[in-house]
Write a protein that holds these residues in place. Structure first.
Motif, mmCIF file in Angstrom:
data_model
loop_
_atom_site.group_PDB
_atom_site.id
_atom_site.type_symbol
_atom_site.label_atom_id
_atom_site.label_comp_id
_atom_site.label_asym_id
_atom_site.label_seq_id
_atom_site.Cartn_x
_atom_site.Cartn_y
_atom_site.Cartn_z
ATOM 1 N N GLY A 1 10.456 -31.115 -19.529
ATOM 2 C CA GLY A 1 10.842 -32.154 -20.489
ATOM 3 C C GLY A 1 12.199 -32.752 -20.165
ATOM 4 O O GLY A 1 12.721 -32.595 -19.058
ATOM 5 N N GLY A 2 12.785 -33.428 -21.159
ATOM 6 C CA GLY A 2 14.036 -34.142 -20.939
ATOM 7 C C GLY A 2 15.205 -33.237 -20.583
ATOM 8 O O GLY A 2 15.883 -33.450 -19.576
ATOM 9 N N SER A 3 15.451 -32.214 -21.388
ATOM 10 C CA SER A 3 16.574 -31.310 -21.112
ATOM 11 C C SER A 3 16.285 -30.477 -19.872
ATOM 12 O O SER A 3 17.170 -30.225 -19.052
ATOM 13 N N GLY A 4 15.024 -30.035 -19.752
ATOM 14 C CA GLY A 4 14.657 -29.151 -18.647
ATOM 15 C C GLY A 4 14.866 -29.800 -17.291
ATOM 16 O O GLY A 4 15.356 -29.159 -16.357
ATOM 17 N N VAL B 1 9.086 -23.280 -16.286
ATOM 18 C CA VAL B 1 7.846 -22.993 -17.024
ATOM 19 C C VAL B 1 7.464 -24.224 -17.839
ATOM 20 O O VAL B 1 8.272 -24.740 -18.606
ATOM 21 N N ASP B 2 6.243 -24.691 -17.652
ATOM 22 C CA ASP B 2 5.732 -25.810 -18.461
ATOM 23 C C ASP B 2 4.234 -25.919 -18.204
ATOM 24 O O ASP B 2 3.664 -25.045 -17.547
ATOM 25 N N ASN B 3 3.591 -26.969 -18.720
ATOM 26 C CA ASN B 3 2.136 -27.033 -18.553
ATOM 27 C C ASN B 3 1.751 -27.422 -17.123
ATOM 28 O O ASN B 3 2.604 -27.846 -16.323
ATOM 29 N N ALA B 4 0.463 -27.283 -16.800
ATOM 30 C CA ALA B 4 -0.004 -27.448 -15.418
ATOM 31 C C ALA B 4 0.340 -28.820 -14.849
ATOM 32 O O ALA B 4 0.677 -28.947 -13.669
ATOM 33 N N ALA B 5 0.291 -29.848 -15.681
ATOM 34 C CA ALA B 5 0.518 -31.205 -15.197
ATOM 35 C C ALA B 5 1.976 -31.444 -14.796
ATOM 36 O O ALA B 5 2.281 -32.459 -14.169
ATOM 37 N N LYS B 6 2.868 -30.521 -15.138
ATOM 38 C CA LYS B 6 4.292 -30.746 -14.869
ATOM 39 C C LYS B 6 4.830 -29.870 -13.732
ATOM 40 O O LYS B 6 6.022 -29.876 -13.457
ATOM 41 N N GLN B 7 3.920 -29.110 -13.075
ATOM 42 C CA GLN B 7 4.374 -28.181 -12.045
ATOM 43 C C GLN B 7 5.021 -28.913 -10.857
ATOM 44 O O GLN B 7 6.094 -28.546 -10.393
ATOM 45 N N ASP C 1 2.721 -22.003 -15.166
ATOM 46 C CA ASP C 1 1.966 -22.756 -16.175
ATOM 47 C C ASP C 1 1.895 -21.889 -17.427
ATOM 48 O O ASP C 1 1.262 -20.839 -17.427
ATOM 49 N N TYR C 2 2.539 -22.340 -18.490
ATOM 50 C CA TYR C 2 2.630 -21.478 -19.681
ATOM 51 C C TYR C 2 1.281 -21.246 -20.338
ATOM 52 O O TYR C 2 1.122 -20.312 -21.125
ATOM 53 N N ARG C 3 0.296 -22.100 -20.011
ATOM 54 C CA ARG C 3 -1.015 -21.906 -20.635
ATOM 55 C C ARG C 3 -1.838 -20.851 -19.898
ATOM 56 O O ARG C 3 -2.840 -20.372 -20.416
ATOM 57 N N CYS D 1 18.261 -19.740 -26.586
ATOM 58 C CA CYS D 1 17.242 -20.714 -26.944
ATOM 59 C C CYS D 1 17.895 -21.923 -27.609
ATOM 60 O O CYS D 1 18.813 -21.791 -28.420
ATOM 61 N N ALA D 2 17.413 -23.092 -27.212
ATOM 62 C CA ALA D 2 17.977 -24.351 -27.739
ATOM 63 C C ALA D 2 16.979 -25.050 -28.645
ATOM 64 O O ALA D 2 17.338 -25.961 -29.374
ATOM 65 N N GLY D 3 15.734 -24.659 -28.570
ATOM 66 C CA GLY D 3 14.717 -25.320 -29.390
ATOM 67 C C GLY D 3 13.691 -24.304 -29.852
ATOM 68 O O GLY D 3 13.712 -23.154 -29.421
ATOM 69 N N GLY E 1 1.701 -35.343 -26.654
ATOM 70 C CA GLY E 1 0.417 -35.063 -26.006
ATOM 71 C C GLY E 1 0.537 -34.244 -24.743
ATOM 72 O O GLY E 1 -0.462 -33.917 -24.105
ATOM 73 N N GLY E 2 1.759 -33.918 -24.350
ATOM 74 C CA GLY E 2 1.942 -33.048 -23.186
ATOM 75 C C GLY E 2 1.890 -33.776 -21.857
ATOM 76 O O GLY E 2 1.747 -33.149 -20.814
ATOM 77 N N HIS E 3 2.022 -35.109 -21.875
ATOM 78 C CA HIS E 3 1.908 -35.846 -20.616
ATOM 79 C C HIS E 3 3.252 -36.275 -20.044
ATOM 80 O O HIS E 3 3.334 -36.663 -18.891
HETATM 81 N N1 LIG Z 1 20.216 -26.214 -30.185
HETATM 82 C C1 LIG Z 1 20.627 -27.469 -30.408
HETATM 83 O O1 LIG Z 1 21.727 -27.707 -30.903
HETATM 84 C C2 LIG Z 1 19.694 -28.633 -30.053
HETATM 85 C C3 LIG Z 1 20.155 -29.949 -30.104
HETATM 86 C C4 LIG Z 1 19.264 -30.965 -29.778
HETATM 87 C C5 LIG Z 1 17.945 -30.660 -29.390
HETATM 88 N N2 LIG Z 1 17.541 -29.374 -29.371
HETATM 89 C C6 LIG Z 1 16.166 -28.962 -28.980
HETATM 90 O O2 LIG Z 1 16.100 -28.724 -27.577
HETATM 91 C C7 LIG Z 1 14.725 -28.721 -27.210
HETATM 92 C C8 LIG Z 1 14.515 -29.378 -25.862
HETATM 93 O O3 LIG Z 1 14.472 -30.752 -25.988
HETATM 94 P P1 LIG Z 1 13.755 -31.652 -24.885
HETATM 95 O O4 LIG Z 1 14.256 -33.031 -25.145
HETATM 96 O O5 LIG Z 1 13.910 -31.085 -23.525
HETATM 97 O O6 LIG Z 1 12.208 -31.542 -25.314
HETATM 98 P P2 LIG Z 1 10.920 -32.097 -24.530
HETATM 99 O O7 LIG Z 1 11.301 -33.240 -23.644
HETATM 100 O O8 LIG Z 1 9.851 -32.288 -25.538
HETATM 101 O O9 LIG Z 1 10.541 -30.881 -23.561
HETATM 102 C C9 LIG Z 1 9.984 -29.682 -24.009
HETATM 103 C C10 LIG Z 1 9.011 -29.212 -22.934
HETATM 104 O O10 LIG Z 1 8.533 -27.926 -23.284
HETATM 105 C C11 LIG Z 1 7.143 -27.869 -22.977
HETATM 106 N N3 LIG Z 1 6.469 -26.828 -23.746
HETATM 107 C C12 LIG Z 1 5.818 -26.919 -24.939
HETATM 108 N N4 LIG Z 1 5.335 -25.714 -25.313
HETATM 109 C C13 LIG Z 1 5.704 -24.839 -24.334
HETATM 110 C C14 LIG Z 1 5.503 -23.451 -24.143
HETATM 111 N N5 LIG Z 1 4.836 -22.705 -25.025
HETATM 112 N N6 LIG Z 1 6.025 -22.867 -23.042
HETATM 113 C C15 LIG Z 1 6.708 -23.603 -22.119
HETATM 114 N N7 LIG Z 1 6.916 -24.944 -22.240
HETATM 115 C C16 LIG Z 1 6.418 -25.548 -23.335
HETATM 116 C C17 LIG Z 1 6.671 -29.255 -23.337
HETATM 117 O O11 LIG Z 1 5.425 -29.470 -22.680
HETATM 118 P P3 LIG Z 1 4.136 -30.031 -23.472
HETATM 119 O O12 LIG Z 1 4.151 -31.467 -23.130
HETATM 120 O O13 LIG Z 1 3.002 -29.260 -22.900
HETATM 121 O O14 LIG Z 1 4.308 -29.798 -24.951
HETATM 122 C C18 LIG Z 1 7.798 -30.114 -22.785
HETATM 123 O O15 LIG Z 1 7.611 -30.421 -21.420
HETATM 124 C C19 LIG Z 1 13.971 -29.396 -28.369
HETATM 125 O O16 LIG Z 1 13.257 -28.394 -29.054
HETATM 126 C C20 LIG Z 1 15.084 -29.947 -29.254
HETATM 127 O O17 LIG Z 1 14.727 -29.939 -30.601
HETATM 128 C C21 LIG Z 1 18.396 -28.366 -29.672
#
Ligand SMILES: NC(=O)c1ccc[n+]([C@@H]2O[C@H](COP(=O)([O-])OP(=O)(O)OC[C@H]3O[C@@H](n4cnc5c(N)ncnc54)[C@H](OP(=O)(O)O)[C@@H]3O)[C@@H](O)[C@H]2O)c1
Length: 259
Positions: free
Chosen positions: A97-100, A117-123, A136-138, A176-178, A248-250
């Motif tokens: 995702g964005g932060s990752g 670690v993320d879904n298969a489409a993001k490897q 692939d976390y799934r 953990c951040a989310g 949608g995980g894309h």
């Molecule tokens: N701690 C803080 O102060 C703070 C501040 C701001 C934001 N945050 C949080 O930081 C997090 C990261 O943000 P982001 O922008 O990077 O989110 P993001 O772009 O939605 O990325 C999250 C990724 O995690 C994947 N994912 C979903 N379920 C998973 C699982 N079980 N195992 C492994 N990967 C999985 C998602 O894939 P899929 O497409 O398959 O779902 C997606 O690629 C968010 O939860 C946000 O709320 C925290």
């Protein structure tokens, strides 16, 4: 009482200053700015109101869309990986995702061996960002089948704290951040205690916000050291579709709404 507290969502923003409030000294009408408007939100709009302290001057080398990807994700990536070191085994959960996408690159530049670690489409995408190994976390549970890690940055916490503890090497650190409020609370209480008892550090990453915390990543993007990956842009009328696409995980890396 059940009405949403926010009328308009959207916290990462970039744009041109149209008007300044009383006492604003750092910005003038016409300045190009970007920042994280977490306190007021309202980013999915043509105009947004933001406190002066949330914004920074946009580097001229970055487009508005590019700059808007940085504030929140950049702060998480920098703070979530700051304890990485050369040779460290780092795992980023939710790395596609964005932060990752930023976190993989930052940790790799520090000399760490990164597993994404993320879904298969993001490897493939995670590999392109610099991950040496991908999961692939799934299909695979990284807390059972892998070597323990020195640092785990978890962007989606949903496993038990005992599983995370199992995946940590002695002296290792889990942040953990989310994730759900419930899992964050578990990490902050049970996880913290287990970590203390077993010579590991487990906790929630309370991300410090603001230009001082995301500006350094923007400079690294300007220099080309870190890449910004915008998978897709959507118009303002298509915000629901943008959110559905993300959910949608894309989405690889970032999705940006361009008014
Ligand atoms: N701690 C803080 O102060 C703070 C501040 C701001 C934001 N945050 C949080 O930081 C997090 C990261 O943000 P982001 O922008 O990077 O989110 P993001 O772009 O939605 O990325 C999250 C990724 O995690 C994947 N994912 C979903 N379920 C998973 C699982 N079980 N195992 C492994 N990967 C999985 C998602 O894939 P899929 O497409 O398959 O779902 C997606 O690629 C968010 O939860 C946000 O709320 C925290």
């Amino acid at each position: 009482m059940r009405r949403p507290r926010r009328r308009t969502l959207g916290s990462d923003i970039a744009g041109v200053v149209a008007e300044t409030g009383r006492g604003v000294s750092r910005f003038h009408v016409g300045d190009e700015v970007y920042g994280d408007n977490l306190a007021l939100m309202g980013g999915f709009a043509e105009f947004a109101v933001a406190p002066e302290g949330a914004l920074a001057h946009k580097p001229a080398e970055l487009s508005f869309a590019e700059a808007s990807t940085i504030p929140q994700a950049g702060a998480i990536a920098l703070q979530g990986t700051h304890s990485a070191f050369p040779g460290a085994r780092v795992l980023i959960n939710g790395a596609g995702g964005g932060s990752g996408a930023f976190a993989i690159q930052v940790a790799t530049r520090m000399g760490a061996h990164v597993t994404g670690v993320d879904n298969a489409a993001k490897q493939e995408f995670m590999r392109a960002m610099g991950a040496e190994e991908v999961v692939d976390y799934r299909r695979d549970d990284f807390t059972r089948s892998r070597e323990p890690y020195d640092l785990i940055l978890d962007l989606v916490a949903h496993r038990s704290v005992f599983a995370y503890r199992r995946a940590l090497a002695p002296g290792g650190r889990y942040r953990c951040a989310g994730g759900s409020v419930r899992s964050l609370l578990r990490v902050a209480t049970i996880g913290w205690s287990i970590g203390r008892l077993t010579r590991r550090s487990m906790g929630v990453l309370v991300v410090k916000q603001g230009p001082a915390h995301f500006g350094p990543l923007a400079l690294r993007c300007v220099s080309g050291e870190v890449r910004i990956h915008i998978e897709r842009t959507f118009g303002l009328d298509d915000v629901p579709a943008a959110l559905a696409h993300l959910g949608g995980g894309h989405a690889l890396g970032k999705v940006v709404v361009v008014p």
